[in-house]
Design a protein around this motif. Structure first.
Motif, PDB file in Angstrom:
ATOM      1  N   UNK A 150       0.831  -1.207   0.000  1.00  0.00           N
ATOM      2  CA  UNK A 150       0.000   0.000   0.000  1.00  0.00           C
ATOM      3  C   UNK A 150       0.869   1.262   0.000  1.00  0.00           C
ATOM      4  N   UNK A 151       1.383   1.569  -1.169  1.00  0.00           N
ATOM      5  CA  UNK A 151       2.266   2.725  -1.329  1.00  0.00           C
ATOM      6  C   UNK A 151       2.412   2.976  -2.823  1.00  0.00           C
ATOM      7  N   UNK A 152       3.104   4.063  -3.173  1.00  0.00           N
ATOM      8  CA  UNK A 152       3.394   4.320  -4.570  1.00  0.00           C
ATOM      9  C   UNK A 152       4.500   3.367  -5.029  1.00  0.00           C
ATOM     10  N   UNK A 153       4.678   3.285  -6.326  1.00  0.00           N
ATOM     11  CA  UNK A 153       5.624   2.343  -6.913  1.00  0.00           C
ATOM     12  C   UNK A 153       7.038   2.520  -6.354  1.00  0.00           C
ATOM     13  N   UNK A 154       7.621   1.405  -5.927  1.00  0.00           N
ATOM     14  CA  UNK A 154       9.022   1.324  -5.496  1.00  0.00           C
ATOM     15  C   UNK A 154       9.357   2.166  -4.266  1.00  0.00           C
ATOM     16  N   UNK A 155       8.346   2.683  -3.567  1.00  0.00           N
ATOM     17  CA  UNK A 155       8.595   3.414  -2.323  1.00  0.00           C
ATOM     18  C   UNK A 155       8.295   2.504  -1.133  1.00  0.00           C
ATOM     19  N   UNK A 156       8.903   2.804   0.009  1.00  0.00           N
ATOM     20  CA  UNK A 156       8.641   2.012   1.215  1.00  0.00           C
ATOM     21  C   UNK A 156       8.737   2.942   2.417  1.00  0.00           C
ATOM     22  N   UNK A 157       7.567   3.319   2.927  1.00  0.00           N
ATOM     23  CA  UNK A 157       7.512   4.209   4.079  1.00  0.00           C
ATOM     24  C   UNK A 157       6.654   3.547   5.150  1.00  0.00           C
ATOM     25  N   UNK A 158       6.300   4.285   6.201  1.00  0.00           N
ATOM     26  CA  UNK A 158       5.477   3.738   7.267  1.00  0.00           C
ATOM     27  C   UNK A 158       4.000   3.899   6.931  1.00  0.00           C
ATOM     28  N   UNK A 159       3.217   2.916   7.304  1.00  0.00           N
ATOM     29  CA  UNK A 159       1.786   2.985   7.002  1.00  0.00           C
ATOM     30  C   UNK A 159       1.123   4.083   7.819  1.00  0.00           C
ATOM     31  N   UNK A 160       0.065   4.638   7.228  1.00  0.00           N
ATOM     32  CA  UNK A 160      -0.636   5.743   7.883  1.00  0.00           C
ATOM     33  C   UNK A 160      -2.134   5.474   7.929  1.00  0.00           C
ATOM     34  N   UNK A 161      -2.764   6.047   8.926  1.00  0.00           N
ATOM     35  CA  UNK A 161      -4.216   5.939   9.071  1.00  0.00           C
ATOM     36  C   UNK A 161      -4.915   6.619   7.896  1.00  0.00           C
ATOM     37  N   UNK A 162      -5.986   5.991   7.417  1.00  0.00           N
ATOM     38  CA  UNK A 162      -6.798   6.527   6.329  1.00  0.00           C
ATOM     39  C   UNK A 162      -6.004   6.727   5.037  1.00  0.00           C
ATOM     40  N   UNK A 163      -4.963   5.908   4.852  1.00  0.00           N
ATOM     41  CA  UNK A 163      -4.235   5.953   3.579  1.00  0.00           C
ATOM     42  C   UNK A 163      -5.169   5.570   2.438  1.00  0.00           C
ATOM     43  N   UNK A 164      -5.996   4.594   2.685  1.00  0.00           N
ATOM     44  CA  UNK A 164      -7.001   4.116   1.755  1.00  0.00           C
ATOM     45  C   UNK A 164      -8.116   3.522   2.604  1.00  0.00           C
ATOM     46  N   UNK A 165      -8.905   2.624   2.045  1.00  0.00           N
ATOM     47  CA  UNK A 165      -9.893   1.904   2.848  1.00  0.00           C
ATOM     48  C   UNK A 165      -9.412   0.503   3.192  1.00  0.00           C
ATOM     49  N   UNK A 166      -8.930  -0.234   2.189  1.00  0.00           N
ATOM     50  CA  UNK A 166      -8.620  -1.642   2.419  1.00  0.00           C
ATOM     51  C   UNK A 166      -7.625  -2.157   1.383  1.00  0.00           C
ATOM     52  N   UNK A 167      -6.766  -3.083   1.798  1.00  0.00           N
ATOM     53  CA  UNK A 167      -5.954  -3.867   0.875  1.00  0.00           C
ATOM     54  C   UNK A 167      -5.792  -5.255   1.454  1.00  0.00           C
ATOM     55  N   UNK A 168      -5.887  -6.279   0.614  1.00  0.00           N
ATOM     56  CA  UNK A 168      -5.732  -7.614   1.171  1.00  0.00           C
ATOM     57  C   UNK A 168      -6.089  -8.728   0.217  1.00  0.00           C
ATOM     58  N   UNK A 169      -6.336  -9.905   0.819  1.00  0.00           N
ATOM     59  CA  UNK A 169      -6.676 -11.119   0.108  1.00  0.00           C
ATOM     60  C   UNK A 169      -8.167 -11.374   0.250  1.00  0.00           C
ATOM     61  N   UNK A 170      -8.739 -12.023  -0.736  1.00  0.00           N
ATOM     62  CA  UNK A 170     -10.122 -12.467  -0.592  1.00  0.00           C
ATOM     63  C   UNK A 170     -10.245 -13.911  -1.051  1.00  0.00           C
ATOM     64  N   UNK A 171     -11.128 -14.627  -0.389  1.00  0.00           N
ATOM     65  CA  UNK A 171     -11.520 -15.978  -0.762  1.00  0.00           C
ATOM     66  C   UNK A 171     -13.034 -15.986  -0.826  1.00  0.00           C
ATOM     67  N   UNK A 172     -13.586 -16.416  -1.945  1.00  0.00           N
ATOM     68  CA  UNK A 172     -15.027 -16.373  -2.101  1.00  0.00           C
ATOM     69  C   UNK A 172     -15.501 -17.549  -2.950  1.00  0.00           C
ATOM     70  N   UNK A 173     -16.663 -18.123  -2.630  1.00  0.00           N
ATOM     71  CA  UNK A 173     -17.212 -19.179  -3.483  1.00  0.00           C
ATOM     72  C   UNK A 173     -17.655 -18.686  -4.856  1.00  0.00           C
ATOM     73  N   UNK A 174     -17.662 -17.381  -5.055  1.00  0.00           N
ATOM     74  CA  UNK A 174     -18.084 -16.787  -6.328  1.00  0.00           C
ATOM     75  C   UNK A 174     -17.204 -17.271  -7.473  1.00  0.00           C
TER      76      UNK A 174
END
Length: 425
Positions: A150-174
């Motif tokens: 969750x950052x811009x390309x090739x950057x690595x900083x500390x995560x911040x509150x309200x940077x976005x809403x969500x990032x992650x994995x999903x598993x669904x029967x869909x």
């Protein structure tokens, strides 16, 4: 909201390659059999199509993979996962319908060498999905690894509150190609994590914004495993159980502002281990760096926490990110995949030009997401994963067939119809 999909067009050994079949003048169509490389192998290479003819016809097929000499058990590296994945999106960005970007910035790599996909850009009310085009058989164990960024390309900083809403994995029967369209983004927004409304689904990732109406346990960013019930409603989060380490389904007691923004994930699904012998998930998230003596990883273990998960027969795996009013770039990758692919059943009908049944219907199974057609008759047979010949029916000649079927969990949607023209006496 708009939805788009992008399918990677390339020769690869994640498919079998077929060429035109042979047509016997008055006795039907001879089947074509795919060749060479197994369907699911590691280290996929680009390959040229090859032609192998065979007398195998569609009515002889009971298992498309087995009878083509392929295994549904996979052990993919990042390149293989890339070649067996697709992207889609929701919302609009800069006036155009948004889809996740597989080529942004020259295809940057994660620490393990896999290619990042840009799930969302810095536009509000957008969502992006990277998903495997095959489904896992959830009655067997499977494991996925990769990175969230969750950052811009090739950057690595500390995560911040309200940077976005969500990032992650999903598993669904869909079904894989319905992952984004099954999410009601207009009403659920980022708070639904891309899974709310989908029945018996799972989301593992980083939540940047607290939505009290979704039972979020803390201010973001925090890591969490969330599930939906049989009605598609997000279930309440669960904290530490009896002070036993590894039993909380979210980062109980600390947030992730002291984690950097390159985070490795590992998730293993087990069809047993949970309460009453039900399924269980063990997942770990590990940043490449921390500060202020922060914990260096977080593990959720639903078996240890005695968390009841819904039992399902098949699961689609994907990575997703959602921007609501909080909007920024997010990337993610898949490094490895191991497990067994789920199947669906396809029915084949044999009719004359008036629609009268002239041969009892047959059926076969194949991996969800595969396409199967009839050699020389389906107009898109050259792009199918498998093609087989039309069987000979005395007094008739095979004249046409429906387009290749893309196998799904829904048997009623998996139908191939072959039409035959009566021969003159």
């Amino acid at each position: 909201m708009g939805e788009t999909k992008f399918r990677k067009k390339m020769y690869k050994s994640g498919k079998f390659w077929v060429a035109a079949g042979m047509t016997a003048l008055t006795v039907g169509v001879v089947g074509a059999q795919r060749v060479g490389l197994p369907v699911f192998t590691d280290g996929l290479q680009e390959a040229s199509a090859a032609t192998v003819t065979s007398p195998l016809t569609i009515d002889q097929v009971t298992d498309a993979d087995t009878q083509a000499g392929a295994s549904r058990t996979v052990n993919w590296n990042g390149s293989s996962a890339w070649n067996n994945s697709d992207v889609t999106g929701l919302g609009t960005y800069n006036g155009s319908t948004w889809t996740a970007d597989r080529t942004y910035g020259g295809q940057s790599k994660d620490p393990a060498g896999a290619t990042y996909v840009k799930l969302v850009a810095n536009g509000a009310s957008t969502a992006g999905y990277l998903y495997l085009t095959r489904q896992f058989d959830a009655t067997k164990t499977f494991t996925i690894t990769g990175y969230l960024h969750p950052n811009v390309k090739d950057a690595d900083t500390w995560m911040t509150r309200d940077y976005s809403d969500w990032t992650g994995l999903l598993l669904t029967p869909t079904d894989p190609n319905k992952v984004a369209s099954s999410y009601d983004f207009g009403s659920k927004g980022g708070g639904g994590l891309g899974i709310e409304g989908m029945k018996n689904a799972f989301a593992l990732g980083v939540d940047f914004h607290k939505n009290s109406d979704k039972n979020d346990p803390a201010e973001g960013p925090f890591a969490a495993l969330r599930t939906t019930n049989s009605s598609g409603t997000l279930t309440a989060t669960q904290g530490l159980q009896n002070n036993v380490a590894g039993t909380a389904t979210y980062t109980d007691g600390y947030n992730l502002t002291n984690w950097n923004t390159t985070i490795k994930y590992t998730l293993t699904w087990n069809p047993t281990g949970g309460p009453n012998g039900g399924p269980s998930i063990k997942a770990t998230m590990t940043p490449t760096g921390t500060r202020n003596s922060e914990k260096t990883s977080w593990t959720v273990d639903t078996a240890a926490g005695k968390v009841t998960l819904p039992s399902v027969s098949a699961l689609t795996f994907g990575l997703n990110a959602i921007n609501g009013q909080n909007k920024n770039d997010q990337f993610a990758s898949i490094d490895s995949v191991s497990g067994t692919m789920a199947t669906g059943t396809t029915t084949v009908n044999y009719v004359d030009t008036s629609g009268k049944v002239i041969k009892t219907a047959t059926s076969f199974i194949g991996s969800v997401g595969e396409t199967v057609g009839i050699t020389g008759l389906s107009s898109d047979a050259s792009t199918a994963d498998y093609t087989f010949g039309a069987p000979t029916i005395r007094g008739y000649k095979a004249s046409s067939a429906t387009n290749s079927v893309k196998i799904s969990q829904t048997a009623s949607a998996n139908v191939i119809t072959i039409k035959y023209t009566a021969l003159p006496f």
